[in-house]
Design a protein around this motif. Structure first.
Motif, PDB file in Angstrom:
ATOM      1  N   LEU A  66      -5.764   5.162  -6.685  1.00  0.00           N
ATOM      2  CA  LEU A  66      -5.969   6.218  -5.680  1.00  0.00           C
ATOM      3  C   LEU A  66      -5.813   7.600  -6.312  1.00  0.00           C
ATOM      4  O   LEU A  66      -6.677   8.476  -6.147  1.00  0.00           O
ATOM      5  CB  LEU A  66      -4.938   6.056  -4.551  1.00  0.00           C
ATOM      6  N   VAL A 105      -1.014  14.482  -5.581  1.00  0.00           N
ATOM      7  CA  VAL A 105      -0.024  13.420  -5.835  1.00  0.00           C
ATOM      8  C   VAL A 105       0.188  12.487  -4.641  1.00  0.00           C
ATOM      9  O   VAL A 105       0.742  11.397  -4.815  1.00  0.00           O
ATOM     10  CB  VAL A 105       1.332  13.987  -6.311  1.00  0.00           C
ATOM     11  N   THR A 106      -0.233  12.893  -3.455  1.00  0.00           N
ATOM     12  CA  THR A 106      -0.133  11.995  -2.290  1.00  0.00           C
ATOM     13  C   THR A 106      -1.495  11.430  -1.895  1.00  0.00           C
ATOM     14  O   THR A 106      -1.582  10.633  -0.960  1.00  0.00           O
ATOM     15  CB  THR A 106       0.407  12.740  -1.052  1.00  0.00           C
ATOM     16  N   GLY A 107      -2.553  11.847  -2.575  1.00  0.00           N
ATOM     17  CA  GLY A 107      -3.892  11.439  -2.172  1.00  0.00           C
ATOM     18  C   GLY A 107      -4.475  12.359  -1.110  1.00  0.00           C
ATOM     19  O   GLY A 107      -5.643  12.237  -0.759  1.00  0.00           O
ATOM     20  N   GLU A 127      -3.266  -2.301  10.584  1.00  0.00           N
ATOM     21  CA  GLU A 127      -3.501  -0.858  10.610  1.00  0.00           C
ATOM     22  C   GLU A 127      -2.938  -0.191  11.869  1.00  0.00           C
ATOM     23  O   GLU A 127      -3.577   0.697  12.455  1.00  0.00           O
ATOM     24  CB  GLU A 127      -4.998  -0.557  10.475  1.00  0.00           C
ATOM     25  N   GLY A 174       0.631  12.965   4.594  1.00  0.00           N
ATOM     26  CA  GLY A 174       1.291  12.310   3.466  1.00  0.00           C
ATOM     27  C   GLY A 174       2.460  13.067   2.870  1.00  0.00           C
ATOM     28  O   GLY A 174       3.079  12.599   1.919  1.00  0.00           O
ATOM     29  N   ALA A 175       2.763  14.241   3.412  1.00  0.00           N
ATOM     30  CA  ALA A 175       3.883  15.015   2.859  1.00  0.00           C
ATOM     31  C   ALA A 175       4.457  15.922   3.930  1.00  0.00           C
ATOM     32  O   ALA A 175       3.730  16.439   4.774  1.00  0.00           O
ATOM     33  CB  ALA A 175       3.420  15.854   1.675  1.00  0.00           C
ATOM     34  N   GLY A 201       0.687   7.964   6.871  1.00  0.00           N
ATOM     35  CA  GLY A 201      -0.604   7.885   7.555  1.00  0.00           C
ATOM     36  C   GLY A 201      -1.383   9.175   7.478  1.00  0.00           C
ATOM     37  O   GLY A 201      -1.747   9.616   6.388  1.00  0.00           O
ATOM     38  N   THR A 208       0.795   0.381   6.120  1.00  0.00           N
ATOM     39  CA  THR A 208       0.304   1.569   5.429  1.00  0.00           C
ATOM     40  C   THR A 208       0.573   2.864   6.178  1.00  0.00           C
ATOM     41  O   THR A 208       1.018   3.847   5.597  1.00  0.00           O
ATOM     42  CB  THR A 208      -1.226   1.440   5.233  1.00  0.00           C
ATOM     43  N   ARG A 231       0.822  -1.216   0.000  1.00  0.00           N
ATOM     44  CA  ARG A 231       0.000   0.000   0.000  1.00  0.00           C
ATOM     45  C   ARG A 231       0.849   1.257   0.000  1.00  0.00           C
ATOM     46  O   ARG A 231       0.366   2.342   0.273  1.00  0.00           O
ATOM     47  CB  ARG A 231      -0.978  -0.010   1.168  1.00  0.00           C
ATOM     48  N   ALA A 232       2.129   1.095  -0.295  1.00  0.00           N
ATOM     49  CA  ALA A 232       3.006   2.266  -0.412  1.00  0.00           C
ATOM     50  C   ALA A 232       2.677   3.013  -1.696  1.00  0.00           C
ATOM     51  O   ALA A 232       1.979   2.493  -2.559  1.00  0.00           O
ATOM     52  CB  ALA A 232       4.459   1.814  -0.420  1.00  0.00           C
ATOM     53  N   GLN A 233       3.190   4.241  -1.818  1.00  0.00           N
ATOM     54  CA  GLN A 233       2.889   5.045  -2.997  1.00  0.00           C
ATOM     55  C   GLN A 233       3.852   4.676  -4.126  1.00  0.00           C
ATOM     56  O   GLN A 233       4.872   5.341  -4.353  1.00  0.00           O
ATOM     57  CB  GLN A 233       2.890   6.521  -2.639  1.00  0.00           C
ATOM     58  N   GLY A 234       3.504   3.610  -4.839  1.00  0.00           N
ATOM     59  CA  GLY A 234       4.269   3.186  -6.004  1.00  0.00           C
ATOM     60  C   GLY A 234       5.722   2.925  -5.654  1.00  0.00           C
ATOM     61  O   GLY A 234       6.030   2.321  -4.615  1.00  0.00           O
ATOM     62  N   THR A 253       3.265   5.460   4.180  1.00  0.00           N
ATOM     63  CA  THR A 253       2.641   6.607   3.496  1.00  0.00           C
ATOM     64  C   THR A 253       2.611   7.839   4.392  1.00  0.00           C
ATOM     65  O   THR A 253       2.153   8.895   3.966  1.00  0.00           O
ATOM     66  CB  THR A 253       1.173   6.312   3.115  1.00  0.00           C
ATOM     67  N   GLY A 257      -3.938   8.459   2.022  1.00  0.00           N
ATOM     68  CA  GLY A 257      -2.664   8.179   1.359  1.00  0.00           C
ATOM     69  C   GLY A 257      -2.550   6.797   0.760  1.00  0.00           C
ATOM     70  O   GLY A 257      -1.506   6.468   0.185  1.00  0.00           O
ATOM     71  N   ALA A 258      -3.567   5.962   0.903  1.00  0.00           N
ATOM     72  CA  ALA A 258      -3.488   4.616   0.337  1.00  0.00           C
ATOM     73  C   ALA A 258      -4.882   4.105   0.029  1.00  0.00           C
ATOM     74  O   ALA A 258      -5.841   4.403   0.740  1.00  0.00           O
ATOM     75  CB  ALA A 258      -2.798   3.653   1.303  1.00  0.00           C
ATOM     76  N   PHE A 312      -2.029   2.311  -5.920  1.00  0.00           N
ATOM     77  CA  PHE A 312      -1.551   3.698  -5.964  1.00  0.00           C
ATOM     78  C   PHE A 312      -2.092   4.439  -7.185  1.00  0.00           C
ATOM     79  O   PHE A 312      -2.611   5.556  -7.070  1.00  0.00           O
ATOM     80  CB  PHE A 312      -0.026   3.743  -5.918  1.00  0.00           C
ATOM     81  N   GLY A 364      -7.025   0.765  -0.075  1.00  0.00           N
ATOM     82  CA  GLY A 364      -6.884  -0.524   0.594  1.00  0.00           C
ATOM     83  C   GLY A 364      -7.310  -1.720  -0.242  1.00  0.00           C
ATOM     84  O   GLY A 364      -7.872  -2.672   0.304  1.00  0.00           O
TER      85      GLY A 364
END
Lengths: 465, 465
Positions: free
Chosen positions: B133, B314-316, A288, A320-321, A317, A311, A157-160, A315, B320-321, B130, B323
């Motif tokens: 999402l 870009v991060t959602g 989770e 996200g940035a 959680g 996740t 479930r990571a961002q690519g 990410t 961020g994920a 990803f 499921g």
């Protein structure tokens, strides 16, 4: 071909061409990377990503195919000729990777020509922001886990492709191993694995699945016990396997809980294991988890030995940035400022001396920013609220930056991932606990000198005039 | 060497070895990729990432250096010999990329040997989760932006190398261009750029900076107007430049607002531009935009022509994920189930027929799942709440899956990114508006047949016995 040179926003290149034709491209510039706010409403950042950034900036130059693409986009021949022989030859003066950082202070100072310091902006921000975000999240989870082990299992479930970097950053922040095979193969990350529900489902019954697994991994066997019914089927079957392994001189390593109430189930499973004489069999919990849930499970005395996080670690959680920024603070030795409708977006101009102050027990107590050539002072004030002052009297100050890159070359061989993680851990130990609270932590003092405040005020007035 | 084969959790490989030594590895398995919940509390998912997944699964086999690493990790020689000649030769039966998807229904069905369908799990989940999402987030933003243009500028705060994939997924969801140069170079993404504050700060004053930029980009010039004071300095200087460009037969393209109140400033800037006869100069707005803020600005009639979105796309942003999960549903033609303490985690077993039902105007009205060889029925019920039923009487049903890969080979050449984006847009147009509301959207009916429900109940009872 170095992809990193194209890992950028187009405007970095259009601006570079603008500097070139304005004959400003070789002016000497200084940019600072800093954060305006700590992530996760916490009290600190674990600075990470420097090693990766230095790798990316090595042989940072344009290949013919890349120049052809820029020509297609309309860039001019003369500028592309210039780029064809250009390579990054700037300098990075930086915190050590793994160091703790706070808002307002320069984390990395980039100096060099205007074109080279401008072109690296997007790459630098992407790398340092993401690694630092994840390293900080991992440090928070490790703080909650205490002496218990923390492992990272988040790749699905990571961002690519960011998942690869997330696994590395998580190690820096305090995770001890990852499920990510590519991170193990390429980046020295220790790897770890259990089993999934599909394995159990494949066999006619749960016991057969456990038996097959334990036969192949007699000393490295972790059994997932919640496929059908954790306490009525999974744990009893695991106990049966443990006894069978013991007869052959082997030891069941652990069971894994992945659903239901982890506190209740871990207590019940621990009791069943202990009553069967299996005190050594560990309990791994997943599902989770984040720092809050780990803390809550710890508060309830859950019988969990290893927390597996996914996740919500890889990410970030709930955040996200990391909003780290990279701002021009000086050009040809002259301080520069960016004004904004948002006061928080106004930067601290000019070249600065940064010091970290420690008390007699070695704890971090304050960081200070002053201008170079300022006389020794002990009273500093908050960057946004001048009336709040911080004294460093009686504390010992030390520089925390080092030259990471000079003239485009690394100044030292790259540290190993384990060394960086150890350094982060040693520095986190020096940060007093009130700054580590998850919510409403005590504010760590970062003070600026009167002269620096005056310079900022003068420049604002000058620009607004 | 194909990195994708190592883009996996270690347990996929330990389980594969387990299947191998249990002589189960060449059993025929069927896995389904599906979501349990729509992201962002919305009503749908835009399915994306298929093209990238197919690329990754091409020549999906282990290189000698990878096998050496597995040997170091303790994998057995006989199994590694098997892997050395192994390659992915499975099948993917999938929604078209860009199709709209809903919870519970199979999005991608993977069939093949147990070992090949198991080994691809992590890669498949990471990629499809990803991309879907971000494509979905982009679709929501595009829904808010309406006929106005949406551009993506998020690379600096994207999650590491995931930023490259995010730019591609954003195009699929409805963004028209990106600032990401590498995505342009490698992935057919149209690129776009403006200017940053550093460019303005580099010059002695704002006007000089604008003049230099407009000289180099006389017909492609977007001026950032908030470095010092948007309405007192930035916009007046931009107007001056526009008039100077006009005298030479050129046209100022746009101004960009990046701070302050975007509604108020856009109104004031529009008025100033219009009064100067510059009705054609567009206004681009950036600064932490997401679908809610875009909607709110639209509701206030903000004079914004182009929305530039970054971090929150870009991060959602707030999620961020995705499921999405990948579950074993059949083995050697026999349906399989995973039971769980959490009811929502119990999967729908067996091979299924999926249909999408359209009304006479061509709108999507319901999706249904039944077992193969079931007689034609029109009444279906909700997968979690049996008392809620859906009738498809009077609607026209169509299959929505296709063979994307057979025996490890693509069944058709890859679509272009533009084709996928067009397809997504055409499918979103067929989804009734109540399902597109940002919060509390109308639930899109996904119904299961009585036979499928009975199969699930029977298997649960059988496993619990």
């Amino acid at each position: 071909m170095n992809d990193s040179v194209f890992f950028t926003d187009l405007y970095q290149l259009t601006m570079a061409q603008g500097y070139y034709f304005s004959k400003l491209h070789e002016q000497q510039a200084q940019f600072e990377y800093f954060i305006r706010k700590t992530p996760f409403e916490g009290g600190y950042v674990v600075f990470a990503g420097l090693k990766t950034l230095l790798d990316q900036l090595t042989d940072y130059s344009f290949a013919p195919a890349q120049l052809d693409y820029l020509a297609q986009l309309g860039f001019k021949g003369e500028f592309l000729d210039y780029l064809s022989t250009w390579t990054f030859a700037g300098n990075l003066y930086s915190l050590q990777e793994g160091e703790i950082a706070f808002p307002h202070e320069p984390i990395v100072v980039a100096t060099g020509t205007l074109i080279e310091t401008q072109l690296i902006e997007t790459l630098l921000l992407n790398t340092l922001n993401f690694y630092s975000l994840i390293a900080t999240k991992a440090a928070r989870m490790k703080f909650a886990a205490g002496h218990k082990q923390l492992i990272e299992l988040g790749l699905r479930r990571a961002q690519g492709n960011g998942g690869l970097q997330a696994s590395e950053a998580a190690i820096i922040g305090g995770v001890s191993a990852s499920s990510n095979v590519l991170a193990g193969f390429k980046q020295q990350v220790p790897v770890v694995g259990t089993m999934a529900h599909a394995f159990v489902q494949t066999f006619d019954d749960e016991y057969q699945a456990f038996e097959a697994y334990s036969h192949i991994y007699p000393d490295q066997c972790t059994l997932l016990v919640d496929t059908y019914d954790t306490l009525k089927s999974g744990v009893p079957n695991a106990i049966r396997i443990a006894h069978e392994l013991a007869k052959k001189g082997h030891t069941l390593k652990a069971i894994r809980l992945d659903s239901g109430d982890l506190a209740m189930l871990s207590h019940a499973a621990r009791k069943m294991l202990d009553e069967a004489g299996l005190q050594h069999v560990k309990i791994i919990a997943t599902n989770e988890l984040d720092e809050y849930l780990i803390q809550s499970l710890q508060d309830q005395g859950a019988a969990i030995d290893v927390f597996g996080v996914g996740t919500r670690l890889v990410t970030g959680g709930n955040q996200g940035a990391l909003g780290g920024v990279y701002k021009l603070v000086a050009l040809n030795e002259q301080p520069r400022i960016k004004i904004s409708e948002n006061i928080a977006k106004i930067n601290l101009p000019g070249k600065k001396v940064v010091k970290r102050w420690f008390d007699q027990e070695g704890y971090m107590r304050a960081d200070t920013l002053s201008l170079i050539n300022e006389s020794q002072i002990t009273l500093f004030s908050d960057p946004t609220f001048a009336e709040t002052t911080y004294s460093v009297a009686g504390l010992e100050g030390a520089a925390i930056h080092h030259w990471a890159m000079q003239n485009g070359q690394r100044t030292a061989p790259a540290s190993t991932l384990a060394e960086i993680a150890d350094y982060a851990s040693s520095r986190l130990a020096l940060l007093p606990a009130p700054h580590k609270r998850f919510q409403h932590p005590q504010l760590y003092p970062v003070g600026i000198s009167v002269e620096l405040r005056k310079l900022r005020a003068d420049l604002i007035q000058q620009k607004r005039a």
